[in-house]
Scaffold this motif. Structure first.
Motif, PDB file in Angstrom:
ATOM      1  N   ALA A 112      -3.225   0.137 -14.032  1.00 52.55           N
ATOM      2  CA  ALA A 112      -2.168   0.700 -14.885  1.00 52.55           C
ATOM      3  C   ALA A 112      -2.753   1.579 -15.984  1.00 52.55           C
ATOM      4  CB  ALA A 112      -1.339  -0.422 -15.509  1.00 52.55           C
ATOM      5  N   TYR A 113      -4.035   1.382 -16.305  1.00 55.95           N
ATOM      6  CA  TYR A 113      -4.625   2.193 -17.376  1.00 55.95           C
ATOM      7  C   TYR A 113      -4.866   3.637 -16.959  1.00 55.95           C
ATOM      8  CZ  TYR A 113      -9.246   1.349 -15.257  1.00 55.95           C
ATOM      9  OH  TYR A 113     -10.317   1.300 -14.411  1.00 55.95           O
ATOM     10  N   ILE A 114      -4.775   3.919 -15.646  1.00 57.14           N
ATOM     11  CA  ILE A 114      -4.814   5.338 -15.269  1.00 57.14           C
ATOM     12  C   ILE A 114      -3.459   5.790 -14.703  1.00 57.14           C
ATOM     13  CG2 ILE A 114      -7.267   5.841 -15.095  1.00 57.14           C
ATOM     14  CD1 ILE A 114      -7.195   5.045 -12.190  1.00 57.14           C
ATOM     15  N   GLY A 115      -2.446   4.908 -14.882  1.00 54.85           N
ATOM     16  CA  GLY A 115      -1.045   5.209 -14.631  1.00 54.85           C
ATOM     17  C   GLY A 115      -0.705   6.220 -13.563  1.00 54.85           C
ATOM     18  N   ARG A 116      -0.117   7.335 -13.988  1.00 51.89           N
ATOM     19  CA  ARG A 116       0.421   8.286 -13.036  1.00 51.89           C
ATOM     20  C   ARG A 116      -0.667   8.980 -12.207  1.00 51.89           C
ATOM     21  NH1 ARG A 116       1.238  13.533 -12.099  1.00 51.89           N
ATOM     22  NH2 ARG A 116       3.227  14.258 -11.241  1.00 51.89           N
ATOM     23  N   ASP A 117      -1.870   9.048 -12.729  1.00 48.62           N
ATOM     24  CA  ASP A 117      -2.953   9.692 -11.979  1.00 48.62           C
ATOM     25  C   ASP A 117      -3.152   9.071 -10.614  1.00 48.62           C
ATOM     26  OD1 ASP A 117      -3.440  11.416 -14.013  1.00 48.62           O
ATOM     27  OD2 ASP A 117      -5.397  10.597 -14.589  1.00 48.62           O
ATOM     28  N   ILE A 118      -2.779   7.818 -10.473  1.00 48.32           N
ATOM     29  CA  ILE A 118      -3.086   7.056  -9.274  1.00 48.32           C
ATOM     30  C   ILE A 118      -1.799   6.674  -8.517  1.00 48.32           C
ATOM     31  CG2 ILE A 118      -3.064   4.675 -10.188  1.00 48.32           C
ATOM     32  CD1 ILE A 118      -6.277   5.879  -8.798  1.00 48.32           C
ATOM     33  N   ALA A 119      -0.652   7.115  -9.038  1.00 43.90           N
ATOM     34  CA  ALA A 119       0.637   6.734  -8.452  1.00 43.90           C
ATOM     35  C   ALA A 119       1.365   7.955  -7.891  1.00 43.90           C
ATOM     36  CB  ALA A 119       1.504   6.068  -9.517  1.00 43.90           C
ATOM     37  N   THR A 120       2.148   7.736  -6.852  1.00 40.82           N
ATOM     38  CA  THR A 120       2.968   8.797  -6.264  1.00 40.82           C
ATOM     39  C   THR A 120       4.396   8.281  -6.108  1.00 40.82           C
ATOM     40  OG1 THR A 120       1.010   9.630  -5.086  1.00 40.82           O
ATOM     41  CG2 THR A 120       3.158  10.422  -4.316  1.00 40.82           C
ATOM     42  N   PRO A 121       5.157   8.283  -7.218  1.00 40.35           N
ATOM     43  CA  PRO A 121       6.530   7.741  -7.160  1.00 40.35           C
ATOM     44  C   PRO A 121       7.417   8.487  -6.165  1.00 40.35           C
ATOM     45  CG  PRO A 121       5.825   8.062  -9.443  1.00 40.35           C
ATOM     46  CD  PRO A 121       4.800   8.713  -8.584  1.00 40.35           C
ATOM     47  N   GLU A 122       7.039   9.723  -5.834  1.00 40.63           N
ATOM     48  CA  GLU A 122       7.830  10.511  -4.878  1.00 40.63           C
ATOM     49  C   GLU A 122       7.708   9.980  -3.455  1.00 40.63           C
ATOM     50  OE1 GLU A 122       5.384  11.499  -6.871  1.00 40.63           O
ATOM     51  OE2 GLU A 122       5.679  13.520  -7.667  1.00 40.63           O
ATOM     52  N   ALA A 123       6.752   9.098  -3.173  1.00 36.14           N
ATOM     53  CA  ALA A 123       6.521   8.615  -1.801  1.00 36.14           C
ATOM     54  C   ALA A 123       7.749   7.882  -1.262  1.00 36.14           C
ATOM     55  CB  ALA A 123       5.305   7.698  -1.778  1.00 36.14           C
ATOM     56  N   ARG A 124       7.975   8.037   0.041  1.00 32.42           N
ATOM     57  CA  ARG A 124       9.052   7.322   0.718  1.00 32.42           C
ATOM     58  C   ARG A 124       8.472   6.551   1.900  1.00 32.42           C
ATOM     59  NH1 ARG A 124      10.698   8.162  -3.323  1.00 32.42           N
ATOM     60  NH2 ARG A 124      12.399   9.466  -4.070  1.00 32.42           N
ATOM     61  N   PHE A 125       9.075   5.387   2.180  1.00 27.43           N
ATOM     62  CA  PHE A 125       8.573   4.515   3.252  1.00 27.43           C
ATOM     63  C   PHE A 125       9.406   4.723   4.513  1.00 27.43           C
ATOM     64  CE2 PHE A 125       8.166   0.365   5.415  1.00 27.43           C
ATOM     65  CZ  PHE A 125       6.786   0.227   5.408  1.00 27.43           C
ATOM     66  N   ILE A 126       8.729   4.993   5.632  1.00 29.03           N
ATOM     67  CA  ILE A 126       9.495   5.250   6.864  1.00 29.03           C
ATOM     68  C   ILE A 126       9.353   4.116   7.882  1.00 29.03           C
ATOM     69  CG2 ILE A 126       9.464   7.767   6.644  1.00 29.03           C
ATOM     70  CD1 ILE A 126       7.186   7.706   8.754  1.00 29.03           C
TER      71      ILE A 126
END
Lengths: 377, 377
Positions: free
Chosen positions: B278-292
């Motif tokens: 969590a300390y590098i937050g958005r750098d490591i996250a892709t909230p736009e991802a969708r699960f198929i």
């Protein structure tokens, strides 16, 4: 008559068309039926008692003991049917030129035998895996030839070009032009892949990816004109095959692993093969390999290492004890001494420790060991 | 004053020279000493209570709670000295332009504090790892900028070119010309690496390497003009960063994993990041991802899958229960339904099962899910 196994010297496992081999396997069974004989095929026994160390050649291989698998035999008929089903599927894969894994094969055969029969061909992958091995030894073929991919792992860089015929394309890969990443070693390095222009002087195998990255950054392989491989831990089949193939081209192979029973065991599986892959014997072994460290003896030589040791775990000690019992290892006094030192001191020494004095010390360590021929057998 | 953390939107972590940052860190401490003040630096707190889900942005991030680390404090002085020692070493690495791992760093600092002192700077890597994180948040920098490589894993193929400036060389890598292997994703995809000519329409992330190989063989990424990535299990930092960067370029990201809590958790770490990062937050996250997929609902839709389920293990069930408790997951009814189905039926479904009808069925499954926009949030 003893079955010809795939571990005969220099066999590449690609001499005969897999489809044709599978058809001959089926034709033999059909022939038995037409002749009103009990359908059967021969499988070389893969139990421990039929596995031995080939002293002359220096690797683990299957002996000549074989068993006949029969259809009309209450204990064998289900397995017989299942093996034939696997052969038929592999024939499909080979004909379609499509690959899958042994797990993919299992799921393709996990279907019911019929609407009225409450039984699947396979229920668990633990049923299908050994029958794939049966088929491999019955056909004298590796699973890679049956279009079954093994797990892959490992990276390579060095002055070498590879021609990869894959799908509809031929791709030329220059493994000296892979930057920080290296070439990801494929699961199958035999079929439709050609090694051209291997210009290196020797092969260095480095257990850990972290150390591979270190040496890659230093341009170690450029300065030394070496092929730099990391199996990234225990060596996958593809990585073992590539080491074998490079040795066949006359390149010396040096292995640089952790100084513990686990690192040493990784070395021994590269060198002599392993018991569970004895059925592909020399194809997967590189008896020419030499170990350049890390050893317990390094502790005497490099003062700074004395503060770098770790406590050996129970698993390390158990593995060390097992290795002392293997005749292909305990024939070497140097290894007996190292293993006993581990059991006595309960210490181990990671290859990462060689970054202690300075990051590039690893390079000097390897060069010195090779220059002075300080090899473990 | 709340510390600026690296997870501010669009931060790439490479705006300021790491060497200069480290020097400023040292200068501040020297300044404290000269002013006869207690030397100190601020570290954002990384405990669970300071980690929250950013609803608006959709990822896990650190809050603003920070603590001051002081030298003249009996409980903190050793840790203070150790953190400064780490900073000094990282400064060496950055100045020399040499990289190592957090283990390599540990071994570089595992030396005695002096001939007369029976104490090392570090005895265990478990002491140095959290202090590296302290330094990262104190400097608002990722370890990659401090020349510390993380473990790497993951492969990529697709219509893209990458310019890798590594050592003394610049290498252009065409990730559409990697044959059966794919490009091995580096541990650091930010520094001295440039993504040029990304021509694809979307990104598809496939949990297992076996399925990646299947889709690669089918030329799925060519036909669909997609970037095909496998994290090869849980996604390493480099792989998460590359997914983030591709999403920043405007490519939709679809994730195709196993139908069990573990596969779904891999999706969630790609999407929202994870608590320990969590300390590098958005750098490591892709909230736009969708699960198929794969989902439990697939069982209703594809008849053949009913015979392909496996029994969920205790670990699977425990993980599913945990996921039901996370507010960033249980806000989605679709996921609550899936997780409860796992807990009720104790079943799971591997992505490999989609090879059941025919090997290329996997391609159709993915295409259909994307075409019909059957995404899980």
């Amino acid at each position: 008559m003893p079955k010809k196994t795939t571990d005969d010297k220099k066999s590449s496992g690609h001499e005969e068309e897999p489809a044709k081999q599978l058809e001959m396997f089926g034709a033999k069974i059909l022939g038995d039926i037409e002749r009103k004989q009990n359908p059967s095929f021969n499988v070389t026994t893969r139990t421990r008692s039929n596995i031995s160390y080939d002293e002359k050649e220096g690797y683990l291989r299957l002996g000549s003991a074989a068993e006949e698998h029969n259809f009309i035999n209450i204990a064998q008929s289900k397995r017989f049917m299942q093996t034939v089903a696997i052969a038929a599927k592999c024939h499909d894969f080979v004909k379609q030129n499509l690959h899958t894994t042994i797990r993919g094969l299992f799921y393709q055969l996990k279907y019911s035998l019929g609407d009225d029969i409450d039984e699947n061909i396979f229920n668990e992958q633990s049923e299908s895996n050994p029958l794939i091995e049966d088929l491999e030894v019955a056909l004298s073929m590796k699973r890679e030839n049956l279009n079954l991919n093994a797990n892959r792992k490992g990276v390579l860089t060095g002055n070498m070009r590879v021609l990869d015929s894959f799908g509809d394309e031929k791709t030329e890969i220059d493994t000296s032009k892979m930057g920080r990443s290296g070439w990801a070693i494929p699961s199958d390095v035999d079929n439709d892949i050609e090694f051209v222009d291997v210009k290196a002087k020797y092969v260095i195998v480095v257990e850990k990816d972290a150390l591979w990255q270190r040496l890659n950054e230093d341009g170690f392989w450029k300065k030394e004109n070496a092929i730099l491989i990391s199996p990234q831990g225990q060596a996958a089949r593809g990585t073992r095959r590539i080491i074998r193939k490079l040795a066949d081209m006359g390149l010396p192979v040096y292995v640089f692993n952790d100084g513990d029973a686990w690192g040493w065991y990784i070395y021994w599986t590269i060198k002599t093969g392993s018991m569970n892959l004895a059925y592909i014997g020399r194809d997967i072994a590189t008896p020419e390999a030499r170990f350049i460290g890390v050893t317990m003896s390094d502790l005497e030589r490099y003062e700074f290492l004395k503060s770098m040791t770790m406590r050996a775990t129970e698993v390390d000690l158990k593995r060390a004890q097992e290795m002392l019992n293997y005749p292909w290892i305990n024939r070497h006094n140097e290894w007996v001494k190292e293993l006993k030192e581990v059991l006595k001191t309960k210490k181990k020494l990671e290859q990462d420790t060689l970054q202690g004095p300075r990051l590039t010390f690893v390079d000097d360590y390897i060069k010195e060991k090779i220059k002075n021929k300080e090899f473990m057998p």
